[in-house]
Design a protein around this motif. Structure first.
Motif, PDB file in Angstrom:
ATOM      1  N   LYS A 126       1.449  -2.021  -3.133  1.00 56.65           N
ATOM      2  CA  LYS A 126       0.983  -0.726  -2.620  1.00 56.65           C
ATOM      3  C   LYS A 126       0.150  -0.897  -1.355  1.00 56.65           C
ATOM      4  O   LYS A 126      -0.519   0.031  -0.916  1.00 56.65           O
ATOM      5  N   ASN A 127       0.211  -2.086  -0.734  1.00 53.93           N
ATOM      6  CA  ASN A 127      -0.704  -2.364   0.369  1.00 53.93           C
ATOM      7  C   ASN A 127      -0.219  -1.934   1.745  1.00 53.93           C
ATOM      8  O   ASN A 127      -0.960  -2.045   2.706  1.00 53.93           O
ATOM      9  N   TRP A 128       1.024  -1.487   1.861  1.00 49.96           N
ATOM     10  CA  TRP A 128       1.467  -1.127   3.202  1.00 49.96           C
ATOM     11  C   TRP A 128       0.963   0.254   3.558  1.00 49.96           C
ATOM     12  O   TRP A 128       1.136   1.205   2.798  1.00 49.96           O
ATOM     13  N   VAL A 129       0.329   0.362   4.722  1.00 50.25           N
ATOM     14  CA  VAL A 129      -0.367   1.595   5.038  1.00 50.25           C
ATOM     15  C   VAL A 129       0.237   2.350   6.216  1.00 50.25           C
ATOM     16  O   VAL A 129       0.019   3.541   6.365  1.00 50.25           O
ATOM     17  N   TRP A 130       0.974   1.690   7.045  1.00 49.45           N
ATOM     18  CA  TRP A 130       1.424   2.323   8.273  1.00 49.45           C
ATOM     19  C   TRP A 130       2.697   3.140   8.017  1.00 49.45           C
ATOM     20  O   TRP A 130       3.515   2.775   7.177  1.00 49.45           O
ATOM     21  N   ALA A 131       2.871   4.244   8.771  1.00 51.22           N
ATOM     22  CA  ALA A 131       4.068   5.087   8.685  1.00 51.22           C
ATOM     23  C   ALA A 131       4.329   5.483   7.233  1.00 51.22           C
ATOM     24  O   ALA A 131       3.460   6.034   6.569  1.00 51.22           O
ATOM     25  N   ASN A 132       5.517   5.144   6.724  1.00 45.94           N
ATOM     26  CA  ASN A 132       5.868   5.578   5.369  1.00 45.94           C
ATOM     27  C   ASN A 132       5.465   4.567   4.301  1.00 45.94           C
ATOM     28  O   ASN A 132       5.949   4.629   3.173  1.00 45.94           O
ATOM     29  N   GLY A 133       4.568   3.642   4.661  1.00 49.72           N
ATOM     30  CA  GLY A 133       4.191   2.574   3.743  1.00 49.72           C
ATOM     31  C   GLY A 133       3.649   3.054   2.405  1.00 49.72           C
ATOM     32  O   GLY A 133       3.827   2.408   1.382  1.00 49.72           O
ATOM     33  N   GLN A 134       2.984   4.209   2.425  1.00 52.19           N
ATOM     34  CA  GLN A 134       2.390   4.708   1.188  1.00 52.19           C
ATOM     35  C   GLN A 134       3.300   5.683   0.437  1.00 52.19           C
ATOM     36  O   GLN A 134       2.994   6.084  -0.680  1.00 52.19           O
ATOM     37  N   THR A 135       4.406   6.092   1.064  1.00 45.66           N
ATOM     38  CA  THR A 135       5.241   7.100   0.397  1.00 45.66           C
ATOM     39  C   THR A 135       6.590   6.553  -0.028  1.00 45.66           C
ATOM     40  O   THR A 135       7.061   6.834  -1.125  1.00 45.66           O
ATOM     41  N   ASP A 136       7.217   5.761   0.851  1.00 45.05           N
ATOM     42  CA  ASP A 136       8.595   5.356   0.612  1.00 45.05           C
ATOM     43  C   ASP A 136       8.697   4.118  -0.277  1.00 45.05           C
ATOM     44  O   ASP A 136       9.744   3.832  -0.844  1.00 45.05           O
ATOM     45  N   THR A 137       7.615   3.368  -0.400  1.00 46.31           N
ATOM     46  CA  THR A 137       7.611   2.152  -1.215  1.00 46.31           C
ATOM     47  C   THR A 137       7.149   2.496  -2.637  1.00 46.31           C
ATOM     48  O   THR A 137       6.876   3.655  -2.947  1.00 46.31           O
ATOM     49  N   ASN A 142      -2.514  -3.826   4.472  1.00 44.39           N
ATOM     50  CA  ASN A 142      -3.938  -3.702   4.190  1.00 44.39           C
ATOM     51  C   ASN A 142      -4.334  -4.771   3.173  1.00 44.39           C
ATOM     52  O   ASN A 142      -3.915  -4.731   2.019  1.00 44.39           O
ATOM     53  N   THR A 143      -5.125  -5.731   3.632  1.00 37.70           N
ATOM     54  CA  THR A 143      -5.465  -6.851   2.747  1.00 37.70           C
ATOM     55  C   THR A 143      -6.755  -6.607   1.969  1.00 37.70           C
ATOM     56  O   THR A 143      -7.271  -7.504   1.325  1.00 37.70           O
ATOM     57  N   THR A 144      -7.281  -5.361   2.024  1.00 39.50           N
ATOM     58  CA  THR A 144      -8.488  -5.046   1.253  1.00 39.50           C
ATOM     59  C   THR A 144      -8.251  -5.377  -0.216  1.00 39.50           C
ATOM     60  O   THR A 144      -7.210  -5.041  -0.768  1.00 39.50           O
ATOM     61  N   THR A 145      -9.225  -6.008  -0.815  1.00 38.49           N
ATOM     62  CA  THR A 145      -8.930  -6.588  -2.129  1.00 38.49           C
ATOM     63  C   THR A 145      -8.845  -5.594  -3.268  1.00 38.49           C
ATOM     64  O   THR A 145      -8.367  -5.939  -4.329  1.00 38.49           O
ATOM     65  N   ASP A 146      -9.338  -4.336  -3.092  1.00 37.44           N
ATOM     66  CA  ASP A 146      -9.167  -3.434  -4.231  1.00 37.44           C
ATOM     67  C   ASP A 146      -7.737  -2.889  -4.312  1.00 37.44           C
ATOM     68  O   ASP A 146      -7.401  -2.112  -5.183  1.00 37.44           O
ATOM     69  N   LEU A 147      -6.893  -3.321  -3.383  1.00 36.79           N
ATOM     70  CA  LEU A 147      -5.472  -3.039  -3.527  1.00 36.79           C
ATOM     71  C   LEU A 147      -4.863  -4.221  -4.292  1.00 36.79           C
ATOM     72  O   LEU A 147      -5.569  -4.922  -4.992  1.00 36.79           O
ATOM     73  N   ASP A 148      -3.553  -4.446  -4.157  1.00 42.15           N
ATOM     74  CA  ASP A 148      -2.970  -5.632  -4.784  1.00 42.15           C
ATOM     75  C   ASP A 148      -3.493  -6.873  -4.051  1.00 42.15           C
ATOM     76  O   ASP A 148      -3.664  -6.857  -2.840  1.00 42.15           O
ATOM     77  N   ASP A 149      -3.719  -7.938  -4.795  1.00 33.63           N
ATOM     78  CA  ASP A 149      -4.113  -9.205  -4.156  1.00 33.63           C
ATOM     79  C   ASP A 149      -3.003  -9.659  -3.229  1.00 33.63           C
ATOM     80  O   ASP A 149      -1.833  -9.529  -3.563  1.00 33.63           O
ATOM     81  N   SER A 150      -3.384 -10.223  -2.104  1.00 37.46           N
ATOM     82  CA  SER A 150      -2.315 -10.766  -1.276  1.00 37.46           C
ATOM     83  C   SER A 150      -2.498 -12.264  -1.101  1.00 37.46           C
ATOM     84  O   SER A 150      -3.622 -12.770  -1.038  1.00 37.46           O
ATOM     85  N   ILE A 151      -1.379 -12.951  -1.065  1.00 38.06           N
ATOM     86  CA  ILE A 151      -1.409 -14.409  -0.929  1.00 38.06           C
ATOM     87  C   ILE A 151      -1.195 -14.790   0.522  1.00 38.06           C
ATOM     88  O   ILE A 151      -1.848 -15.678   1.045  1.00 38.06           O
TER      89      ILE A 151
END
Ligand SMILES: *[C@@H]1O[C@H](CO)[C@@H](O)[C@H](O)[C@H]1NC(C)=O
Ligand SMILES: *[C@@H]1O[C@H](CO)[C@@H](O)[C@H](O)[C@H]1NC(C)=O
Ligand SMILES: *[C@@H]1O[C@H](CO)[C@@H](O)[C@H](O)[C@H]1NC(C)=O
Ligand SMILES: *[C@@H]1O[C@H](CO)[C@@H](O)[C@H](O)[C@H]1NC(C)=O
Ligand SMILES: *[C@@H]1O[C@H](CO)[C@@H](O)[C@H](O)[C@H]1NC(C)=O
Length: 516
Positions: free
Chosen positions: A386-397, A453-462
Motif C-alpha cells: 500500500k506504499n505507492w502514493v503517486w498518481a493512482n498508487g493509492q487507488t488502482d493497487t 513512501n517508505t514511512t514505516t507505519d505503512l508496509d515495511d520496505s526492504i
C-alpha cells in the motif's frame, strides 16, 4: 528575429516528426500483417504449448528434437547451434543437419483468430530440453522455416504420498523471471535501432520461463487508436515482430496475465466494452498458450497423439486466472482486472479485487498446496503493497482494496512460504508480507521523485529502486539442497551492465512445509 523564428519552426518540425515517428508510424505504416512467429508458453512434465502465427503459408508442420544439454555450460552452445542453422533448408532436413527431427503435427491458421494457433505437446519426457521448428508449406510446394524455439519440459512432481513419506525427495532447482510493462522504443529515442532492449537483456539469462505480469501492450499510450479488435491485435503483432523480441521468443517460454493497458488505463469496468475485443486479442496472442484455466483441463485418458492443436476459439467467459506447478513449487496467477470493483468505490467488506469466485479458488488452492509444495508464488499484475502514493498508487493497487487484502493475508499467514510477485509501478520494491514488485522490462520510470513512501507505519520496505527503464527479477528456487529449508533468491537486473549482473539480491529462507 527572423533567424530565431526559423530555428523555432525548425525545432517544431523536428519535434512533430518525432511525435509522428513514435506515435503514428507504427499505427499507419507498421501493421505487421505478415508477422509469422513462434513462441512457447505453458510447460508441463509431458510437454509444452507452442503458439504459432502464420498468415501466408497454407500450413505449418511442427517438428521436435530433444537436445543433449546436460549442464549450463553446454546449454548456450547447443541452443545457438539449433537456433541458428544454415539459412537454406533442403527438403531432407534431418539428413542435412544431422538432427533427428520428429514430425509432430500440422497447423492451419484461421483468419478469424488472426492466424494464431496453439499446439500442445503432451508426450515428451520430463526435465528435458527440446527444440521445435515450424516448417511453412506454401501452395507452390516450397518450404521455409519460421523461427525455431527451445524449452525444457517441467520436472515431475512427486505424488502427495511420496512427498509425505520420502526423505530423499528430489526437489527442484531452477530459475524463472518476473516483470511487466513493455512499450517498443519508449522512452523515445529518435530513429532508434534497438526498440526493446529489455527483452534482449532478458533473453541472455538461462531461465526456464518468464512470468509476464501485464502491460505487454499499451493500447492507450501514447494515443488510443480505437477499441476495435484490429486495434488491439495490431499492438500485439508490433511487439512480436520487433527484432529485439526474437531471441527472447526463441529461448524464453512465457506465461502471461494482462493488466490495464491491454484494455484501457486503470480498467475497472469488468466485461464492459471494449473488454470483449481487448480480451479476445490478449487470448489469441498471450492467453491461449498459458497453463489451462480452472476447468479447462484436457480430456484425460485415450491414447493421446504426440501433439494436438487446441480447439479454439476460446469461450471468453472462462476464468482468466489460473494456477500451475513446477516440480514442488506452486504458482497462482491472479486476474486483478476483470473481476474488480470500481477503483473509486470506498473500501469496504464488499469491495473486491478478485471477485468471489476467484477468491474462493485462491483459498481452495492455498489449502491444496499448503503441505504439498515448498513455495507458493502468487502473482498479481498490481502491487500488493500500500506504499505507492503517486498518481493512482493509492487507488488502482491493492492499497485501494485493503479490506480484501487483509482477508487474503490472514489466510496466507497460515500457509508456509508464500511469496507475492507483482508489477505495474515501473519501479522495483520488495516488502513484507513479501511482495517482489518489478517493472518495467522496457518502459519509462518517473525520473523526478520517489513515488514510493517508505514511512514505516505503512508496509515495511526492504529495497526500493526508482532508476531503470529496464527492470526484471530472476528467482533461483532451490527445494533440493535442503528440503526442510527451501530457498528462493531474488535478483534484480536493470540496464546497469546491460542487464548482465544483479544490482540487488535477496534470499527468502523457507520454513518447513511438509506435514509432521
Ligand atoms: C512460393 O510462394 C511463397 C509465398 O507466396 C513465395 O514467397 C515464394 O517465393 C514462392 N516460391 C517459388 C519458388 O515460387
Ligand atoms: C457494497 O456496499 C456498498 C455500500 O455499503 C453498497 O452500496 C453496494 O451496493 C454494495 N455492493 C454489493 C455488490 O454488495
Ligand atoms: C495450512 O496448514 C496449517 C497446518 O496444518 C493449517 O493450520 C492452516 O489452516 C492451513 N491453511 C490453509 C489455507 O488451508
Ligand atoms: C507517507 O506516509 C505517511 C504515513 O502514512 C504520511 O504521513 C505521508 O504524508 C506520506 N507521504 C506521501 C508523500 O504521501
Ligand atoms: C548478488 O549476487 C551475485 C552472485 O549471484 C554477486 O555476484 C553480486 O555481487 C551480488 N550483488 C549484490 C548487489 O549483492
Amino acid at each position: 528575429m527572423r533567424a530565431v523564428k526559423s530555428i523555432l519552426s525548425l525545432l517544431n518540425i523536428v519535434a512533430c516528426s518525432f511525435v509522428f515517428d513514435f506515435a503514428f508510424v507504427p499505427y499507419l505504416f507498421q501493421p505487421a500483417h505478415d508477422l509469422a512467429f513462434m513462441r512457447v508458453g505453458a510447460l508441463t512434465p509431458q510437454g509444452a504449448k507452442v503458439l504459432v502465427r502464420d498468415p501466408e503459408a497454407s500450413s505449418v508442420q511442427l517438428w521436435t528434437t530433444p537436445l543433449a544439454i546436460k549442464d549450463p555450460v553446454s546449454r548456450d552452445a547447443i541452443m545457438d547451434r539449433i537456433l541458428h542453422p544454415a539459412e537454406t533448408v533442403s527438403s531432407d532436413t534431418q539428413a542435412s543437419e544431422g538432427v533427428p527431427w520428429t514430425y509432430a503435427l500440422e497447423l492451419n491458421f484461421p483468419a478469424n483468430q488472426d492466424f494464431v494457433q496453439v499446439a500442445e505437446f503432451t508426450t515428451l519426457e520430463p526435465s528435458t530440453y527440446y527444440a521445435v521448428k515450424g516448417v511453412r508449406r506454401f501452395a507452390n510446394a516450397t518450404e521455409t522455416e519460421i523461427n525455431r524455439v527451445v524449452f525444457r519440459t517441467a520436472p515431475v512432481r512427486l505424488t502427495p504420498a511420496q512427498a509425505a513419506s520420502s526423505l530423499t525427495s528430489p526437489g527442484v532447482r531452477f530459475q524463472f523471471g518476473t516483470g511487466s510493462c513493455i512499450k517498443p522504443n519508449f522512452p523515445y529515442v529518435p530513429m532508434s535501432t534497438s526498440r526493446l532492449p529489455g527483452l534482449r537483456r532478458l533473453s541472455r539469462h538461462p531461465i526456464e520461463f518468464m512470468l509476464f505480469l501485464g502491460d505487454f501492450i499499451y493500447a492507450d499510450v501514447p494515443y488510443f487508436f480505437g477499441p476495435a479488435l484490429e486495434d488491439y491485435r495490431r499492438l500485439y503483432r508490433q511487439v512480436y515482430s520487433d527484432p529485439d523480441a526474437l531471441p527472447y521468443l526463441q529461448k524464453i517460454p512465457t506465461i502471461h496475465i494482462y493488466d490495464d493497458h491491454e484494455i484501457l488505463n486503470d480498467w475497472d469496468r469488468r466485461d464492459a466494452f471494449p473488454m470483449s475485443n481487448a480480451l479476445r486479442a490478449y487470448e489469441e496472442y498471450n492467453g491461449w498458450a498459458n497453463p489451462d484455466a480452472p476447468g479447462q483441463g484436457k480430456n484425460a485418458g485415450s491414447d493421446a497423439p504426440s501433439a494436438s492443436s487446441t480447439s479454439l476459439p476460446v469461450n471468453q467467459r472462462r476464468p482468466t486466472y489460473f494456477d500451475f506447478e513446477y516440480g514442488d513449487v506452486a504458482f497462482f496467477v491472479m486476474d486483478a482486472r476483470r473481476y474488480r470493483s470500481h477503483i473509486r468505490q470506498p473500501d469496504s467488506a464488499n469491495k473486491t479485487m478478485l471477485g468471489a469466485e476467484q477468491k474462493q479458488y485462491l483459498f481452495d488452492w492455498l489449502r491444496a498446496v499448503n503441505h504439498t509444495h515448498a513455495f507458493k508464488f502468487i502473482a498479481s499484475s498490481v502491487p500488493l503493497t500500500k506504499n505507492w502514493v503517486w498518481a493512482n498508487g493509492q487507488t488502482d493497487t491493492w492499497a485501494g482494496y485493503l479490506t480484501e487484502r487483509s482477508e487474503i493475508l490472514r489466510v496466507v499467514a497460515t500457509v508456509p512460504n508464500v511469496i507475492f510477485l507483482t508489477g505495474d509501478r515501473h519501479e522495483a520494491i520488495d516488502d513484507r508480507p513479501i511482495d517482489f514488485s518489478t517493472s518495467p522490462v522496457n518502459q519509462f520510470y518517473v525520473p523526478l521523485f520517489d513515488s514510493f513512501n517508505t514511512t514505516t507505519d505503512l508496509d515495511d520496505s526492504i529495497f526500493y529502486r526508482r532508476e531503470g527503464n529496464t527492470k526484471f527479477g530472476i528467482f533461483t528456487v532451490d527445494t533440493q539442497s535442503n528440503p526442510d529449508q527451501p530457498t528462493a533468491t531474488y535478483q534484480l537486473y536493470t540496464e546497469e551492465g546491460d542487464g548482465q549482473y544483479p544490482i540487488f539480491n535477496f534470499t527468502v529462507y523457507g520454513k518447513k512445509w511438509r506435514k509432521g
